[in-house]
Design an enzyme around this catalytic site. Structure first.
Site, PDB file in Angstrom:
ATOM      1  N   SER A   7      22.842  61.988  25.797  1.00 58.64           N
ATOM      2  CA  SER A   7      22.830  62.818  24.585  1.00 58.64           C
ATOM      3  C   SER A   7      21.896  62.191  23.558  1.00 58.64           C
ATOM      4  CB  SER A   7      24.238  62.896  23.997  1.00 58.64           C
ATOM      5  OG  SER A   7      24.186  63.276  22.634  1.00 58.64           O
ATOM      6  N   HIS A  32      20.881  65.999  27.379  1.00 59.16           N
ATOM      7  CA  HIS A  32      21.968  66.733  26.713  1.00 59.16           C
ATOM      8  C   HIS A  32      21.632  66.892  25.225  1.00 59.16           C
ATOM      9  CE1 HIS A  32      26.230  67.974  26.336  1.00 59.16           C
ATOM     10  NE2 HIS A  32      26.220  67.320  25.182  1.00 59.16           N
ATOM     11  N   ASP A  34      22.754  68.338  21.597  1.00 59.92           N
ATOM     12  CA  ASP A  34      23.935  68.754  20.832  1.00 59.92           C
ATOM     13  C   ASP A  34      23.524  69.536  19.598  1.00 59.92           C
ATOM     14  OD1 ASP A  34      26.209  67.551  22.257  1.00 59.92           O
ATOM     15  OD2 ASP A  34      25.170  65.665  21.853  1.00 59.92           O
ATOM     16  N   MET A  36      24.680  71.637  16.369  1.00 55.51           N
ATOM     17  CA  MET A  36      25.862  71.745  15.480  1.00 55.51           C
ATOM     18  C   MET A  36      25.530  72.531  14.234  1.00 55.51           C
ATOM     19  SD  MET A  36      27.097  67.808  15.579  1.00 55.51           S
ATOM     20  CE  MET A  36      27.550  67.030  17.121  1.00 55.51           C
ATOM     21  N   HIS A  65      24.282  72.099  24.428  1.00 51.97           N
ATOM     22  CA  HIS A  65      25.699  72.201  24.078  1.00 51.97           C
ATOM     23  C   HIS A  65      25.794  72.806  22.682  1.00 51.97           C
ATOM     24  CE1 HIS A  65      29.588  69.646  23.149  1.00 51.97           C
ATOM     25  NE2 HIS A  65      29.829  70.953  23.153  1.00 51.97           N
ATOM     26  N   MET A  67      27.660  73.848  19.598  1.00 51.19           N
ATOM     27  CA  MET A  67      28.882  73.710  18.803  1.00 51.19           C
ATOM     28  C   MET A  67      28.699  74.589  17.574  1.00 51.19           C
ATOM     29  SD  MET A  67      29.268  69.652  19.472  1.00 51.19           S
ATOM     30  CE  MET A  67      27.578  69.573  20.054  1.00 51.19           C
ATOM     31  N   MET A 138      35.559  68.149  26.803  1.00 57.73           N
ATOM     32  CA  MET A 138      35.271  67.246  25.677  1.00 57.73           C
ATOM     33  C   MET A 138      36.298  66.112  25.678  1.00 57.73           C
ATOM     34  SD  MET A 138      32.576  68.255  24.071  1.00 57.73           S
ATOM     35  CE  MET A 138      32.708  66.878  22.921  1.00 57.73           C
ATOM     36  N   GLY A 143      31.463  66.597  17.038  1.00 53.35           N
ATOM     37  CA  GLY A 143      30.943  66.508  15.676  1.00 53.35           C
ATOM     38  C   GLY A 143      30.119  65.247  15.465  1.00 53.35           C
ATOM     39  N   GLY A 145      28.562  61.336  17.285  1.00 45.64           N
ATOM     40  CA  GLY A 145      28.356  60.455  18.419  1.00 45.64           C
ATOM     41  C   GLY A 145      29.152  59.179  18.227  1.00 45.64           C
ATOM     42  N   ASP A 176      32.141  64.722  28.135  1.00 42.53           N
ATOM     43  CA  ASP A 176      31.283  64.447  26.977  1.00 42.53           C
ATOM     44  C   ASP A 176      32.072  63.797  25.851  1.00 42.53           C
ATOM     45  OD1 ASP A 176      29.355  64.518  24.997  1.00 42.53           O
ATOM     46  OD2 ASP A 176      29.299  66.699  24.816  1.00 42.53           O
ATOM     47  N   GLY A 177      31.677  62.554  25.536  1.00 42.95           N
ATOM     48  CA  GLY A 177      32.250  61.869  24.387  1.00 42.95           C
ATOM     49  C   GLY A 177      32.874  60.534  24.745  1.00 42.95           C
ATOM     50  N   GLY A 178      32.261  59.472  24.240  1.00 39.53           N
ATOM     51  CA  GLY A 178      32.844  58.138  24.431  1.00 39.53           C
ATOM     52  C   GLY A 178      32.755  57.591  25.843  1.00 39.53           C
ATOM     53  N   GLY A 198      25.868  59.234  25.073  1.00 42.24           N
ATOM     54  CA  GLY A 198      24.929  59.122  23.969  1.00 42.24           C
ATOM     55  C   GLY A 198      24.764  57.681  23.566  1.00 42.24           C
TER      56      GLY A 198
HETATM   57  C1  DX5 Z   1      29.997  65.127  20.415  1.00 41.26           C
HETATM   58  C2  DX5 Z   1      28.785  65.516  21.218  1.00 41.26           C
HETATM   59  C3  DX5 Z   1      28.246  64.509  22.140  1.00 41.26           C
HETATM   60  C4  DX5 Z   1      28.490  63.106  21.920  1.00 41.26           C
HETATM   61  C5  DX5 Z   1      28.061  62.166  23.015  1.00 41.26           C
HETATM   62  O1  DX5 Z   1      30.101  65.962  19.346  1.00 41.26           O
HETATM   63  O2  DX5 Z   1      28.994  66.721  21.888  1.00 41.26           O
HETATM   64  O3  DX5 Z   1      27.502  64.947  23.197  1.00 41.26           O
HETATM   65  O4  DX5 Z   1      27.945  62.762  20.701  1.00 41.26           O
HETATM   66  O5  DX5 Z   1      27.794  60.950  22.480  1.00 41.26           O
HETATM   67  P1  DX5 Z   1      28.646  59.610  22.692  1.00 41.26           P
HETATM   68  O6  DX5 Z   1      28.464  59.251  24.126  1.00 41.26           O
HETATM   69  O7  DX5 Z   1      27.997  58.686  21.746  1.00 41.26           O
HETATM   70  O8  DX5 Z   1      30.091  59.906  22.382  1.00 41.26           O
HETATM   71 ZN    ZN Z   2      27.671  67.277  23.629  1.00 42.61          ZN
END
Ligand code: DX5
Ligand code: ZN
Length: 216
Positions: A7, A32, A34, A36, A65, A67, A138, A143, A145, A176-178, A198
């Protein structure tokens, strides 16, 4: 083999072209992106002009993606900007007619994904598996990273993988996320087929090494 989709969210946007090229050469499978709107999520990132710019400098599939509170309104624009796969959230108000939104992505000739937030039951997508190419589970509330992986997500990944297998549909299961080098094995073991990362990749000293390790 699991796919890795870095990401760009935590990248330095002043050097986004360098980052995309670096990821391209580092063996990322997808990029990826993002998007928003500061309404569906409490943050704003980038939109169609950035997707167009990224499209010009890489031939990797762009995994977009959305959002957004009203993704339906922008599907054609993101498709024309160079997205290969467009994912909308099941929770977005315009997803109340989810099949219609998915159909409009398909009509643009793109692959379609549906994302579900950590607090959303996976039964929300029970009757669209046959229509989609990807489920995005998710593992943080979207929102930002660099947030921490929510552990209960593991049993949701298992649930989605089990449903997809029982239905016999070949959907990708993206998480996706963490995602990082400490937790990626358990995420893959739960059934993930695409890992978004990310912070763990883009902010690493050796992004290529991290991508390789996540895939190993
Ligand atoms: C969250 C996003 C991401 C996310 C991934 O809102 O959709 O794709 O930031 O990043 P990391 O891996 O840093 O959580
Ligand atoms: Zn994402």
């Amino acid at each position: 083999m699991v796919k890795i989709a870095p990401s760009l969210l935590t990248a330095d946007f002043a050097y986004i072209g360098d980052t995309v090229k670096m990821l391209d050469e580092s063996g990322a499978d997808w990029i990826h992106c993002d998007v928003m709107d500061n309404v569906f999520v409490p943050n704003m990132s980038f939109g169609q002009p950035m997707i167009q710019a990224i499209r010009r400098i890489t031939s990797k599939p762009l995994d977009v993606h959305l959002m957004l509170i009203d993704p339906m309104k922008y599907i054609r624009e993101f498709a024309d900007s160079g997205a290969d796969l467009i994912t909308v959230h099941a929770e977005s108000p315009s997803s109340v007619h989810l099949q219609r939104v998915i159909a409009s992505i398909k009509q643009c000739g793109k692959k379609a994904g549906v994302a579900i937030n950590p607090g959303t039951h996976p039964d929300a997508i029970e009757f669209v598996y046959e229509d989609i190419d990807l489920v995005l589970v998710m593992s943080v509330n979207p929102g930002y990273g660099a947030q921490s992986f929510i552990p209960q997500t593991l049993r949701k990944i298992e649930y989605v993988a089990d449903r997809a297998a029982r239905l016999g549909v070949p959907v990708e299961i993206e998480v996706d996320g963490g995602v990082n080098l400490e937790n990626y094995r358990s995420i893959r073991d739960a059934g993930a087929t695409v890992l978004v990362a990310g912070h763990a990749v883009v902010d690493a000293e050796d992004p290529a090494g991290v991508i390789e390790a996540l895939r190993s």
